[in-house]
Structures are given as structure tokens and as C-alpha cells.
Design a protein around this motif. Structure first.
Motif, PDB file in Angstrom:
ATOM      1  N   MET A 296      20.412 -30.298 -20.444  1.00 18.56           N
ATOM      2  CA  MET A 296      20.026 -29.291 -21.293  1.00 18.56           C
ATOM      3  C   MET A 296      19.730 -28.265 -20.777  1.00 18.56           C
ATOM      4  SD  MET A 296      20.151 -31.946 -23.573  1.00 18.56           S
ATOM      5  CE  MET A 296      19.942 -33.914 -23.890  1.00 18.56           C
ATOM      6  N   TYR A 316      18.705 -35.738 -19.544  1.00 16.65           N
ATOM      7  CA  TYR A 316      18.221 -36.545 -20.047  1.00 16.65           C
ATOM      8  C   TYR A 316      16.456 -37.960 -19.597  1.00 16.65           C
ATOM      9  CZ  TYR A 316      19.302 -40.179 -24.186  1.00 16.65           C
ATOM     10  OH  TYR A 316      19.255 -40.396 -25.342  1.00 16.65           O
ATOM     11  N   GLN A 317      16.472 -38.985 -21.045  1.00 10.68           N
ATOM     12  CA  GLN A 317      15.618 -40.115 -20.281  1.00 10.68           C
ATOM     13  C   GLN A 317      16.042 -40.174 -19.287  1.00 10.68           C
ATOM     14  OE1 GLN A 317      14.636 -42.342 -23.380  1.00 10.68           O
ATOM     15  NE2 GLN A 317      12.737 -43.177 -22.279  1.00 10.68           N
ATOM     16  N   LYS A 318      15.245 -41.139 -18.727  1.00  5.21           N
ATOM     17  CA  LYS A 318      15.890 -41.392 -17.702  1.00  5.21           C
ATOM     18  C   LYS A 318      17.125 -40.788 -16.189  1.00  5.21           C
ATOM     19  CE  LYS A 318      14.143 -45.849 -19.529  1.00  5.21           C
ATOM     20  NZ  LYS A 318      12.484 -45.969 -19.180  1.00  5.21           N
ATOM     21  N   GLN A 319      16.807 -40.168 -16.398  1.00 10.55           N
ATOM     22  CA  GLN A 319      17.121 -39.167 -15.219  1.00 10.55           C
ATOM     23  C   GLN A 319      15.844 -37.836 -15.303  1.00 10.55           C
ATOM     24  OE1 GLN A 319      20.631 -37.101 -17.170  1.00 10.55           O
ATOM     25  NE2 GLN A 319      21.739 -38.564 -17.164  1.00 10.55           N
ATOM     26  N   TRP A 320      16.769 -37.850 -13.769  1.00 11.07           N
ATOM     27  CA  TRP A 320      14.550 -36.296 -13.423  1.00 11.07           C
ATOM     28  C   TRP A 320      15.727 -35.235 -13.636  1.00 11.07           C
ATOM     29  CZ3 TRP A 320      10.815 -37.897 -11.289  1.00 11.07           C
ATOM     30  CH2 TRP A 320      10.624 -39.702 -11.278  1.00 11.07           C
ATOM     31  N   PHE A 346      11.149 -38.188 -15.725  1.00 14.60           N
ATOM     32  CA  PHE A 346      12.034 -39.075 -15.398  1.00 14.60           C
ATOM     33  C   PHE A 346      12.220 -40.168 -16.984  1.00 14.60           C
ATOM     34  CE2 PHE A 346      13.031 -43.226 -14.458  1.00 14.60           C
ATOM     35  CZ  PHE A 346      13.829 -43.606 -14.345  1.00 14.60           C
ATOM     36  N   ASN A 347      10.845 -40.785 -17.589  1.00 12.93           N
ATOM     37  CA  ASN A 347      11.180 -40.946 -18.886  1.00 12.93           C
ATOM     38  C   ASN A 347      10.909 -40.087 -19.769  1.00 12.93           C
ATOM     39  OD1 ASN A 347      11.898 -43.408 -20.291  1.00 12.93           O
ATOM     40  ND2 ASN A 347       9.533 -43.298 -20.689  1.00 12.93           N
TER      41      ASN A 347
ATOM     42  N   TYR B 123       8.420 -48.330 -13.036  1.00 18.24           N
ATOM     43  CA  TYR B 123       8.980 -47.368 -12.846  1.00 18.24           C
ATOM     44  C   TYR B 123       9.548 -46.372 -14.272  1.00 18.24           C
ATOM     45  CZ  TYR B 123      12.497 -45.108 -10.590  1.00 18.24           C
ATOM     46  OH  TYR B 123      13.766 -44.247  -9.762  1.00 18.24           O
ATOM     47  N   ASP B 124       9.982 -47.949 -15.024  1.00 18.64           N
ATOM     48  CA  ASP B 124      10.600 -47.423 -16.496  1.00 18.64           C
ATOM     49  C   ASP B 124       9.986 -46.537 -17.508  1.00 18.64           C
ATOM     50  OD1 ASP B 124      13.211 -48.307 -16.065  1.00 18.64           O
ATOM     51  OD2 ASP B 124      12.777 -50.069 -16.892  1.00 18.64           O
ATOM     52  N   ARG B 125       8.370 -46.980 -17.593  1.00 15.71           N
ATOM     53  CA  ARG B 125       7.926 -45.570 -17.526  1.00 15.71           C
ATOM     54  C   ARG B 125       7.437 -44.239 -17.235  1.00 15.71           C
ATOM     55  NH1 ARG B 125       2.891 -49.706 -19.235  1.00 15.71           N
ATOM     56  NH2 ARG B 125       3.393 -50.695 -21.337  1.00 15.71           N
ATOM     57  N   GLY B 126       8.101 -44.277 -15.506  1.00 17.90           N
ATOM     58  CA  GLY B 126       7.629 -42.631 -15.227  1.00 17.90           C
ATOM     59  C   GLY B 126       6.725 -42.974 -14.703  1.00 17.90           C
ATOM     60  N   ILE B 128       5.715 -44.212 -11.436  1.00 15.44           N
ATOM     61  CA  ILE B 128       5.991 -44.281 -10.053  1.00 15.44           C
ATOM     62  C   ILE B 128       5.395 -44.257  -9.408  1.00 15.44           C
ATOM     63  CG2 ILE B 128       8.071 -43.722  -8.319  1.00 15.44           C
ATOM     64  CD1 ILE B 128       8.756 -43.251 -10.820  1.00 15.44           C
ATOM     65  N   ARG B 254      25.094 -41.722 -22.617  1.00 15.68           N
ATOM     66  CA  ARG B 254      24.772 -40.899 -22.331  1.00 15.68           C
ATOM     67  C   ARG B 254      24.778 -41.194 -20.261  1.00 15.68           C
ATOM     68  NH1 ARG B 254      22.808 -38.565 -26.008  1.00 15.68           N
ATOM     69  NH2 ARG B 254      22.921 -35.766 -25.648  1.00 15.68           N
ATOM     70  N   ASN B 255      24.664 -42.777 -20.491  1.00 17.17           N
ATOM     71  CA  ASN B 255      25.032 -43.108 -18.576  1.00 17.17           C
ATOM     72  C   ASN B 255      25.069 -44.231 -18.728  1.00 17.17           C
ATOM     73  OD1 ASN B 255      22.254 -44.715 -18.181  1.00 17.17           O
ATOM     74  ND2 ASN B 255      21.406 -42.018 -18.745  1.00 17.17           N
TER      75      ASN B 255
END
Lengths: 543, 455
Positions: A296, A316-320, A346-347, B123-126, B128, B254-255
Motif C-alpha cells: 500500500m 495487507y492483512q496477514k502480511q507483515w 501482521f493482522n 497467531y492469526d490475531r497477530g 505472536i 490478494r494472496n
């Protein structure tokens, strides 16, 4: 003695303190993305903003970009069309809406912006990168602007715009113009989707990527589209944020484009205005896993004080969000995890980003604007929210960043769906403040109230042979054995513009030995023993 | 990510309900550690007018509703809450997922897999740091969990704890079930530690296991670049770009991971796994009718899985309700006429009922639909041998099964067919093959000795 523990507890735990100032600033702007429930992709990416001194009074003003009603959007006959808002800085954290008086009355769907003195007449002109034709406003030097799009020939056409930058591609002293585009979207091509049964915006890969546009300044108020012959048109992308910088230190300005959900582009300038895309070779195209991130915002600064520009890209979300460290020789390493520069990202969906030394301790910190693009994301992912708190990562100075968002004042406690962010010294007190554009909401103004125990120096450049603002110039501040480096950029972060005067935190250094400026075109200037704790001006020598 | 693919033999051993549900719990919450690998269903879903996206949403809701009803029915069964937690997780309701997984752990603190899913939620919530703690808890209870170990390694890497990450991932790659992902992640950890030579080695191992591991080629490109191996680097770059273009071709999100998780094929698989878990819980509470209902539904959702059909068959075999089983599988055949798994199980049940012609038709249909699958020939050979009919054909069928899948049990079957067809020397040869392939099986040795002794 009894009160001591209480007083201790009340002390700020972060050396950076940002105080929310919007409500008392007089700023009433509310952003609209023109949405109607039809979920056009352009709604999600609106918009950037600019901080710059439009009237030359020495105070930084604010220009908020707005969307406008899209087909299907309910409009009331009584309601005025949405428009941008230019706020004049009156000092004392008071701002006055001068949009109409300044002549910025259009109701285009604005996405990106850059500022530059394209006609070298000593004032700041504005370029808007829109959904629809773009617009160039020439500053008339009296606090008003005139629409110069047609005469300049820079409307581009019906594209979905993104970031834009003024830069001097060939060192001829005038500013050329790079215009990034997002995807090949029109209202007629609109698509939506369902996620867990809930309506959602589609991602950019549903539409075709589009090439960016490069204009050469003809030196007479007009531009020529040289996208094809310069090489820029050779690779379509899904452009978002852009920054133009001399990433390889070879003396010319290159173009770094963050692409959404595909590899980023690094357009290497051969010094004559011909570009080659070499993102993968540099290491900036993908993250360490070889993933083309949903990039972005794009920024650059020397984050480890080694004299080289590093790059930071939000995602984007789920990426660092990624910190790419300059390894020299035009190569970069993803050092996000090693340094903690992606902590807490990350989220989040992140947009604007500032690499700013908020506490002037001589180490640049990271401010990240967050907010999901799906306004109903919590219906299928309760770990995320449309409105999210922004993130502040403090540079510890030993190669690590720590999240100090929760300890850094009232300004960090707010949750909005932020997009563009800008960083400038709005009150000329020697530290960098923050302005954030929030989607479908009021903006956020943050006053930097960090304790003033450190020293700083700011540099304002005056080009004579090169462009008037010194855009593209490399500034080196040398204090003892330490060299701090920065460049002047037009257009940066997430489709925004800010920070025309490089600002350097000096920590406890009370003395700067010299400032070296390398102008685009090759000239150099040196200022010896400049005073600290002030903005110094360096004019390009005419010899 | 799939445990069972076509071509697997039917010799599925019954597992305890606990093991099955726990396995399902993990399967249903499996999110790729690195590269996502979208499934490829053989049949387009019947959308009944709904879009695939709407159908996916309906399926997820169905899974939640089933799991809720099980948790209500069996409030002291930890697996019921594990299942509910996993169903919530798959619909993006991580708060409710965490609540139910904690309920599960309150009832059975030893359930490693519940810890693992909780760790993944964190993990999904960040969160870590918290995910690291929970993965470590998982490994205390299940020290050889490859997924937990790999995910722990990744989380440590994310936190910049490179040395711990390397140590963890090295252990993961030494496990017998080590995957390409384990080696890939180890390569990444080495990269982070700037140990480019070891990184290269690990990425190479990842590509040896999975020759089209896109990201491993990127890792190889990076490592070789840093090692100054420009020719190799350029080669790996080209391979990466080739695979990356392929991966991106059909991407709609997006991924790749998001794309896979929201795509109907993956949703069908995960919902099937949840419903299978529901069936296992009902079975463990001696509710075979309910168990059958959910096994059947799981089988309908995931055509590629044999495990659900095997579990369904087992219910009728255990109860000796073969006719009922035939009715159920006939319904499955009617709904999925080209699924050869359905035909084989239907044939096996007909066989139990001595419906010779019907069983024979089923096995012939299997051969028609899957001519290279040994199971159809083996089943038909067994049918002929058990009924002492069409013995010459039994030998042909057994030989075909052995040719297609040269394993000890097939050679044993061939030996039996040869004996029945009075060809003792051929039977001896077949048995020698069986013994050589599985020397530990006494049955083959005894049979061989018996044949060799008998003139």
C-alpha cells in the motif's frame, strides 16, 4: 513522598508523545469514499493527503483529498458535492478552510497527490491523481490556484489513479511527473464477491493491471507523455504508493512503486530518463518469502544511520509490513523480523507510513496508518476491524523496533480506518507532527509533545539550476563521526505528499560540522557549522 | 494437505474416536504454513442456483450448527468442544473458537491438538508471543507434532528469535514426517541468520520433496545471490518466476492462502472433515445412525476422500447390517455415479450379502471408472475366490492388481488364485514375491512353506 508512586505511574512510558488535536484545530473535513453499497474497488483505496506551505508563509498547510459520489450513491439536492479541503495553518494549531478561496473547487474522485513547483516560479503546484481524469493546479503565487491540466496535457484519461511524484528524471532542472495507476477498473466492469455469505470488495487481481505514465516537462508549462520511450509503459502493475529516490546512490532519481498483490517495481534511471524495471534484482519486489505483497504505502529513509536509504512498505492483512535494509550496491534485505520493524502489523491492513525521528534521538521511528478496507470484515474475520488503532514503532537505536503505541499519548488511542498519513512540523517547534486521513471520517491531527531533550536540524533547499525545492537532492548532515542522510521527495507514503524539508534528530549532539547537498544534476553545496535546533536554508550555488 | 488421495488402499485401520476427531480438528483448521496448495475437486459442486461463494458460506454455517448441537448434546465431552472450536475458527469467529477450545482443555488438559489450534488462533490475531507459548504447550503434550513444531519455528522467526527458530526447525526436519514446508522454513530461518550456505541446502531439500515449491525457489535464488553464485541464482530466479506466474494465474484474492481458505473446494474439504468428526463423536457415544448420517454427508462433500466412506462402511460391518449399508451406498452411487469409491464399498457390502452379480457389477464399474486402480481388480478377484466362481478370471484379476500395485498382499492374493487354478509353481513364485516385499509377515512364509512341502 506519599505521592511519589502516583506521580511515577503517571509518567509517560514512551519518549514519544502524540496528542490528539483535531477537535480544537478548526478542521471540519469529513472524508467520503462515495460508497453506495455497490462496492467499487476505488472506494477502498481513497485517499491520500498533502502537507505543504501553499502560501509561502513558513507554516505547513494541509490538503485533504476526497472522493465523490459514485453511481448509486445517495445524493441529496441540498448537499454540496464532495470536494477536497485545503486548510491554511494560522498558527497555534488553528486551521482555516481556504479551499474555495484558493480555487480548489473541483469535485473529482481524488486518490493521490503530489506537490512540486513544476514551473519553477517559486510556489507549490498541486497534481491530483484521480479516478477519472487527473488535474494539475498551478499556484499563482497569491494564495490561489488555477486549473492548468489542459494546457499542461497531464489529464491522463479515465484511469484509476494512485501515487504520483514530481521528479527530475534527466537533471535538466525542471520537474517531470510520474503517475502511477492502480487497475483497469470502470464502474461498468465492477465486480463484487461473497465471503462467508457476506458481500465484499474484490481484490485487484480481478481487474487487469495498468501501466504507469511518465511525463517529461517541456520547460514551458507543458508536458509530453514519454511512458513508452522511457520504458515505463513496458510493465503494467497495480500501483499504490510511490516514492522517487536514488536507491542505488548513483546520482539520479529512480522510481519505486508499491504494487498491490504483485511484485513491486523498481524503475532504475539511467540518468537520462530511460528506465528499466529491476525490482527482483534489488530485493524490493517481494518479501523474504517471495510473496508479492499487497503493498500500500512506500517510504524510504536511513533507518540504521549507515548512510544509505532503506525502504519500508506497508501491506495487507496477514502480511507483515516490510523493512528492506539497504545492503549497498543496489541490493536490499528484508530485515523485518530481525529488527522487529513489522511488529503488530501482521493482522492489520496498513496504508500510510512515516519514517520519522519523533523524539529527535537520532533514530528514525515508524508510524503506520491502519484500517481494513472491508467495512464489514468482522462478519467473517473477528480478528480484524474496519477501524483500527494506528501503530507507532520506536527505534531503540540498537537495530530493534518496539511497539510503543499504547504508551505514546492520546493521539495513538483512536481507532479509525486510516489511509494516507503525512508528517511535518506543523507548529515549527522542532519536532514532527502527524496528520492522518481517515476513510469516511474526520482526519486525525497529532501534535508531537515528546519531551524536548534532544537536538535537531531541518534543511530547506532552494534550487537555482535544479528545481526550486531541491526535489531529488541528497542531504547529508555530518556531526562528528556520524552522518545522517535524507532526500527531498515529492509524493511518498500512501498516495500522499509531505516532508519537503528534511528533518534530522541529533540526539544529544549540540553541533553539526557540515551539511552536504548533492543536487539533482550533480552540483554540490556544503554548509559548514550550521546552527542546530532550527531550520536552515541552503541555496544552490549558481557557479 | 490432504491425507488421503485416490489410489490409497482400502486397508484403513479403524481408529479410536478420539484419534479421529483430533485428527479432524487439526485437518479442519489446517492453514498452510507457507505456500498454499489449493485443492482440485474432481467434480464441480452442485450449486443449486447459488454461487460457489454462497454455497461455501452455507456449508460453513452447516458445520457450525452441527458442532453446536453436538456440544449441547455432550457437554462433558472435550472433543465436542474441540470440534465446535474448530468450526468457529473456520468461519472466522476466533473469539468463540478460543472459548470452546479452552472448554475442551478444561475437560481434558492433555489434548495437544486443542492447544495447537489455540496457538494458531493467537497467531492469526497477530499475538505472536502468545502463539509461541501455546505451540510450546502443544509440543509438551505431543513432542513429535510436525505442524506444531514448524509453526513454532515460524512464529519464533517472526519474532526475530532466529537461533531458537533454527533449533526448532532443525528438529522438525529430523522428524520422519518432515515436509517440504519444514525444510523451507528452516531455509528461511537460516536466511534470517545470514547463513546462506545452510539456507541453500535446506531450500534444496524442500524442492527435493516438493519439486514445484515456488517459494523454495525464491529462497534458492536469494541464497545463491548472496553466495555470489550468479549462474545458479539466475536459474532459480527463472524457476521461481515460472511457478509464481502459474500460482498467480487463477488467484482471486490478494494472496494464495486467503484464496484457498475462502474457495469452495477447500471449504468443502474442511466442512467434510468437521462433519466426519461429528460422526466420530456420535459413534463414540453409540449413536450409529447419527454417525452414519454425518459420514455420508462428509462423503458427499469431499469426493476425493476415501476415509469417510470407509468409516461409513465400518458402521454397517460392525452391526452386520449389510443390507442397510447397501441402501446407503446405493444412495451415494445415485448422487455420485462416477465416484468409484462409492462403487467399491457398495460392491463389498453386496459381497457380504452374497449378491454375487451385484457385487461383480460394482467391481467392474470400478475398473471402468478407475482402470489403473488396483483395488477394483483385487476386490473382484476376492469375490471370485470366496465364491469359487470364475476362478480363471480371479487369477487374471489378481495378476492385474499385483501389476498395478506390486505389494505383498496382492501377490498373496495372486498365490491363492493360482492355487485355486491348480498352478502351484506360479503360486510359489507369487508368494516368494510377497515374502520379499514383506518379510515380516508370517502368514506369507507359512503359506509358502506349506506349498513347497506339499508335492
Amino acid at each position: 513522598m506519599v505521592l511519589a508512586p502516583f506521580l511515577h505511574a503517571a509518567e509517560p512510558t514512551s519518549p514519544i508523545q502524540l496528542t490528539e488535536m483535531t477537535s480544537q484545530s478548526g478542521i471540519r473535513f469529513v472524508h467520503t469514499d462515495g460508497s453506495s453499497g455497490r462496492r467499487y474497488i476505488v472506494e477502498t483505496v481513497s485517499a491520500g493527503l498533502a502537507t505543504f506551505d501553499y502560501d509561502g508563509d513558513g507554516k505547513i498547510d494541509i490538503l485533504f483529498l476526497n472522493g465523490s459520489a459514485l453511481p448509486g450513491s445517495p445524493t441529496s439536492p441540498a448537499s454540496a458535492p464532495a470536494r477536497n479541503a485545503l486548510y491554511r495553518n494560522e498558527g497555534g494549531w488553528k486551521f482555516n478552510d481556504v479551499t474555495e478561496a484558493a480555487g480548489l473547487k473541483d469535485s473529482d474522485y481524488h486518490l493521490g497527490v503530489c506537490i512540486g513547483d513544476y514551473d519553477n516560479d517559486g510556489d507549490a503546484d498541486i497534481y491530483f491523481n484521480n479516478f477519472g481524469p487527473n488535474r494539475l493546479y498551478r499556484n499563482q503565487g497569491n494564495g490561489t490556484f488555477v486549473d492548468a491540466t489542459k494546457e499542461a496535457g497531464v489529464a491522463v484519461g479515465n484511469h484509476v489513479g494512485a501515487g504520483a511524484c514530481f521528479l527530475d528524471i534527466d537533471g535538466d532542472g525542471d520537474l517531470d511527473l510520474f503517475v502511477a495507476n492502480y487497475v483497469d477498473f470502470t464502474v461498468e466492469k465492477n465486480q463484487t464477491r461473497l465471503v462467508n455469505g457476506h458481500p465484499a470488495y474484490v481484490g485487484p487481481m480481478i481487474y487487469s493491471p495498468t501501466p504507469s505514465v511518465l511525463f517529461r516537462n517541456n520547460g514551458n508549462g507543458t508536458f509530453t507523455d514519454i511512458s513508452r520511450e522511457s520504458g515505463i509503459a513496458s510493465r503494467p502493475g497495480t500501483g499504490m504508493g510511490v516514492v522517487c529516490a536514488d536507491y542505488d546512490g548513483d546520482g539520479d532519481t529512480d522510481i519505486i512503486v508499491g504494487n498491490d498483490a504483485m511484485a513491486n517495481f523498481v524503475w532504475r534511471n539511467d540518468g537520462k530518463g530511460h528506465f528499466e524495471e529491476i525490482g527482483m534484482l534489488t530485493g524490493l519486489a517481494y518479501d523474504a518469502n517471495g510473496i508479492g505483497q499487497g503493498t500500500m504505502g512506500v517510504e524510504c529513509a536511513d533507518m540504521n544511520n549507515d548512510g544509505r536509504l532503506d525502504f519500508y512498505m506497508t501491506a495487507y492483512q496477514k502480511q507483515w509490513a516490510i523493512l528492506y535494509q539497504n545492503a549497498g550496491g543496489g541490493f536490499f534485505d528484508d530485515v523485518t523480523h530481525r529488527t522487529g520493524a513489522g511488529t503488530s502489523t501482521f493482522n492489520q491492513v496498513e496504508w500510510g507510513v512515516g519514517l520519522v525521528d519523533f523524539d529527535n534521538d537520532s533514530h528514525r521511528d515508524i508510524y503506520i496508518a491502519c484500517g481494513h478496507l472491508h467495512d464489514n470484515i468482522q462478519l467473517w474475520d473477528d480478528t480484524a476491524r474496519y477501524e483500527a488503532a494506528n501503530i507507532l514503532l520506536r527505534n531503540t537505536g540498537v537495530g530493534k523496533f518496539v511497539d510503543v503505541s499504547a504508551q505514546s499519548g492520546s493521539g495513538m488511542a483512536m481507532s479509525k480506518s486510516s489511509r494516507g498519513a503525512a508528517f511535518d512540523d506543523l507548529d515549527n517547534d522542532g519536532d514532527i507532527d502527524v496528520v492522518v486521513l481517515n476513510s469516511r471520517s474526520q482526519p486525525t491531527l497529532l501534535r508531537n509533545d515528546s519531551p524536548r531533550k534532544n537536538h535537531w536540524i531541518g534543511v530547506r533547499l532552494r534550487g537555482t539550476k535544479s528545481n526550486r525545492d531541491g526535489i531529488g537532492a541528497n542531504v547529508r548532515v555530518i556531526s562528528g563521526s556520524q552522518t545522517f542522510v535524507d532526500e527531498v521527495h515529492s509524493g511518498r507514503g500512501y498516495q500522499s505528499h509531505y516532508g519537503m524539508h528534511p528533518h534530522f534528530g541529533l540526539g544529544n549532539r549540540t553541533r553539526v560540522d557540515r551539511i552536504e547537498v548533492r543536487w539533482v544534476g550533480g552540483g554540490t553545496n556544503v554548509m559548514l557549522n550550521p546552527p542546530v535546533d532550527r531550520l536552515v536554508e541552503i541555496t544552490e550555488s549558481t557557479r | 494437505m490432504k491425507l488421503f488421495r485416490r489410489g490409497k488402499s482400502l486397508s484403513l485401520k479403524d481408529r479410536s474416536a478420539v484419534a479421529a476427531v483430533v485428527a479432524v480438528l487439526l485437518l479442519a483448521t489446517t492453514r498452510c504454513v507457507g505456500q498454499a496448495n489449493p485443492g482440485s475437486p474432481t467434480t464441480e459442486p452442485k450449486t443449486h442456483g447459488s454461487s460457489p461463494q454462497a454455497l461455501a458460506a452455507e456449508l460453513k454455517q452447516e458445520a457450525v450448527q452441527v458442532a453446536v448441537s453436538i456440544a449441547e448434546a455432550y457437554p462433558t465431552d472435550p472433543l465436542a468442544f474441540a470440534l465446535l472450536g474448530s468450526a468457529y475458527y473456520n468461519t472466522g469467529r476466533s473469539d468463540e473458537a478460543a472459548v470452546n477450545l479452552r472448554k475442551c482443555l478444561a475437560l481434558n488438559p492433555g489434548l495437544a491438538d486443542a492447544y495447537e489450534v489455540l496457538a494458531q488462533v493467537a497467531y492469526d490475531r497477530g499475538e505472536i508471543d502468545e502463539s509461541v507459548r501455546l505451540f510450546q504447550e502443544t509440543l509438551k503434550r505431543s513432542p513429535a507434532s510436525i505442524t506444531a513444531m514448524s509453526r513454532l519455528g515460524r512464529a519464533l522467526m517472526d519474532l526475530g528469535r532466529t537461533e531458537e527458530s533454527v533449533e526448532t526447525l532443525r528438529k522438525a526436519t529430523k522428524l520422519p514426517q518432515a515436509t517440504s514446508e519444514s525444510f523451507y522454513l528452516l531455509g528461511q530461518a537460516y536466511l534470517q541468520g545470514r547463513d546462506y550456505a545452510r539456507a541453500k541446502e535446506s531450500f534444496m531439500q524442500a524442492t527435493q520433496i516438493s519439486a514445484e515449491h515456488t517459494q523454495a525457489y525464491f529462497g534458492l535464488y536469494t541464497a545463491c545471490s548472496r553466495l555470489g553464485q550468479s549462474e545458479e541464482s539466475a536459474r532459480y530466479r527463472e524457476q521461481f518466476l515460472k511457478f509464481e506466474a502459474r500460482d498467480r494465474k487463477d488467484l482471486t484474492d490478494r494472496n494464495a492462502e486467503a484464496d484457498t481458505l475462502t474457495g469452495l473446494p477447500f471449504v468443502r474439504q474442511t466442512v467434510a472433515q468437521t462433519l466426519f468428526g461429528a460422526g466420530q463423536i456420535y459413534k463414540s457415544h453409540e449413536q450409529p445412525t447419527m454417525a452414519s448420517k454425518f459420514f455420508r454427508r462428509a462423503a458427499l462433500l469431499d469426493e476425493e476422500s476415501i476415509i469417510y466412506r470407509s468409516a461409513l462402511e465400518a458402521i454397517y460391518l460392525q452391526r452386520k447390517s449389510f443390507a442397510e449399508g447397501v441402501t446407503v451406498f446405493e444412495q451415494l452411487v445415485a448422487e455420485q455415479p462416477n465416484n468409484y469409491f462409492n462403487h467399491i464399498f457398495l460392491g463389498r457390502l453386496h459381497n457380504r450379502l452374497d449378491h454375487f452379480e451385484a457385487a461383480e457389477r460394482c467391481f467392474q464399474k470400478v475398473q471402468e471408472l478407475a482402470p489403473k486402480w488396483a483395488e477394483g481388480y483385487r476386490a473382484q478377484a476376492e469375490l471370485y475366490l470366496r465364491t469359487n466362481r470364475r476362478l480363471p478370471e480371479s487369477r487374471v484379476m489378481a495378476q492385474r492388481a499385483a501389476d498395478l500395485e506390486p505389494k505383498a498382499s496382492h501377490y498373496h492374493l495372486l498365490a491363492v488364485a493360482c492355487v485355486k487354478n491348480q498352478d502351484r509353481s506360479a503360486a510359489v513364485e507369487a508368494l516368494k514375491q510377497a515374502v520379499s516385499l514383506n518379510p515380516g509377515e508370517l502368514k506369507y512364509q507359512q503359506f509358502l512353506q506349506q506349498l513347497q512341502k506339499t508335492p
